[in-house]
Design an enzyme around this catalytic site. Structure first.
Site, PDB file in Angstrom:
ATOM      1  N   GLY A  77       0.812  -1.214   0.000  1.00 20.40           N
ATOM      2  CA  GLY A  77       0.000   0.000   0.000  1.00 20.40           C
ATOM      3  C   GLY A  77       0.845   1.263   0.000  1.00 20.40           C
ATOM      4  O   GLY A  77       0.510   2.256  -0.661  1.00 20.40           O
ATOM      5  N   ASP A  78       1.943   1.234   0.739  1.00 18.64           N
ATOM      6  CA  ASP A  78       2.850   2.384   0.768  1.00 18.64           C
ATOM      7  C   ASP A  78       3.490   2.580  -0.611  1.00 18.64           C
ATOM      8  O   ASP A  78       3.693   3.716  -1.064  1.00 18.64           O
ATOM      9  CB  ASP A  78       3.942   2.170   1.813  1.00 18.64           C
TER      10      ASP A  78
END
Length: 303
Positions: free
Chosen positions: A250-251
């Protein structure tokens, strides 16, 4: 310049234990030690894409020194504020038992140290991007993100927020450029279950109505959705590949979106770069390299 803030960075100790048994001595069959924290992950992927950025946050003790060493070893500039007491946390991640983690607490952050961070952030201008990502230590006020955005709203800096529940909702009044909940986090805000890409669109629009400029929703194996400031909706299934390590995916999506936006100022391109970066990291033992992201990008634009 892009700045990322990780309030509670960590050393992530990622291990595989075959046939794990409670109450007995277990031995690892593989081990990996990485600097962790959502902002740090964003910084690393941006660096892998050739984009200069500076990682900010707080570190303490021998673990804090090792976090700084490893971050800079990966080519990322850092400007962490040292905490004199305690130590930065170590997070244990059992790779062989899906989703099993033991996360440390981290040091106590005093108001004096928070003020030092605010001094660093006050240099931001309309040419800068700030990424606020992840949780905050229990010793800090739970409206920390919104306080930062209130302080910086006259600077014109572009602010990206990757946080959950109240941390996210409370910043919307300050119109962050991008927020990136996953479908479960978005569902928790509105007390609904969101399973499909179609499901998330009306709730992403609700975040826009509450103040978000762009809403990027990650959905793991279901892909992702972007509801953009121009009213467009982009959706994509997950690219094909083997899941190797979901930590930081997600990052990586946040980093890819920022990189894509900086490159072309196109929401579609930024979305494709976000999906490609998140998936490329999920398909890799480590956070994705530029070459890995470019390879997945070719698949994404042809879907």
């Amino acid at each position: 310049m892009i700045y990322t803030v990780t309030f509670n960075p960590s050393l992530d100790y990622i291990v595989t234990v075959d046939d794990f048994k409670l109450g007995l001595t277990n031995r690892t069959t593989s081990e990996l030690m990485l600097p962790g924290g959502k902002g740090i992950n964003v910084s690393i992927v941006l660096g892998n894409l050739g984009i200069d950025n500076t990682a900010l946050g707080f570190t303490a003790g021998f673990t804090g020194k090792e976090i700084v060493r490893r971050v800079e070893e990966l080519g990322v500039k850092s400007d962490f504020i040292p905490i004199e007491e305690g130590f930065s946390r170590i997070n244990l991640k059992l790779k062989s038992i899906d989703g099993t983690e033991i996360n440390g607490s981290g040091p106590v952050i005093s108001q004096e140290k928070i003020d030092q961070l605010m001094e660093k952030l006050h240099v931001l201008t309309s040419k800068d991007i700030l990424v606020l990502a992840g949780s905050i230590p229990s010793s800090m006020p739970d409206d920390m993100y919104s306080k930062i955005m209130a302080e910086l709203q006259d600077t014109g800096a572009m602010i990206v927020v990757d946080a959950t529940r109240d941390l996210l909702v409370n910043v919307l009044q300050y119109h962050p450029f991008l927020v990136k909940p996953n479908n479960h986090e978005l569902g928790e805000i509105f007390d609904v279950e969101l399973k499909t890409r179609e499901d998330v669109v009306p709730y992403a629009r609700k975040l826009q109505e509450m103040g978000a400029t762009n809403v990027l929703v990650s959905m793991a194996g279901e892909g992702a959705v972007l509801v953009a400031a121009d009213g467009s909706v982009s959706a994509a299934p997950a690219p094909k590949g083997t899941l190797v390590n979901g930590v930081g995916a997600g990052d990586s999506m946040v980093a890819g979106f920022i990189a894509g936006w900086m490159e072309k100022h196109s929401y579609e391109h930024a979305f494709h770069m976000g999906v490609s970066s998140g998936s490329a990291s999920a398909f890799s033992e480590l956070l994705a390299t530029k070459e890995e992201i470019q390879a997945v990008y070719q698949q994404v634009i042809s879907m």
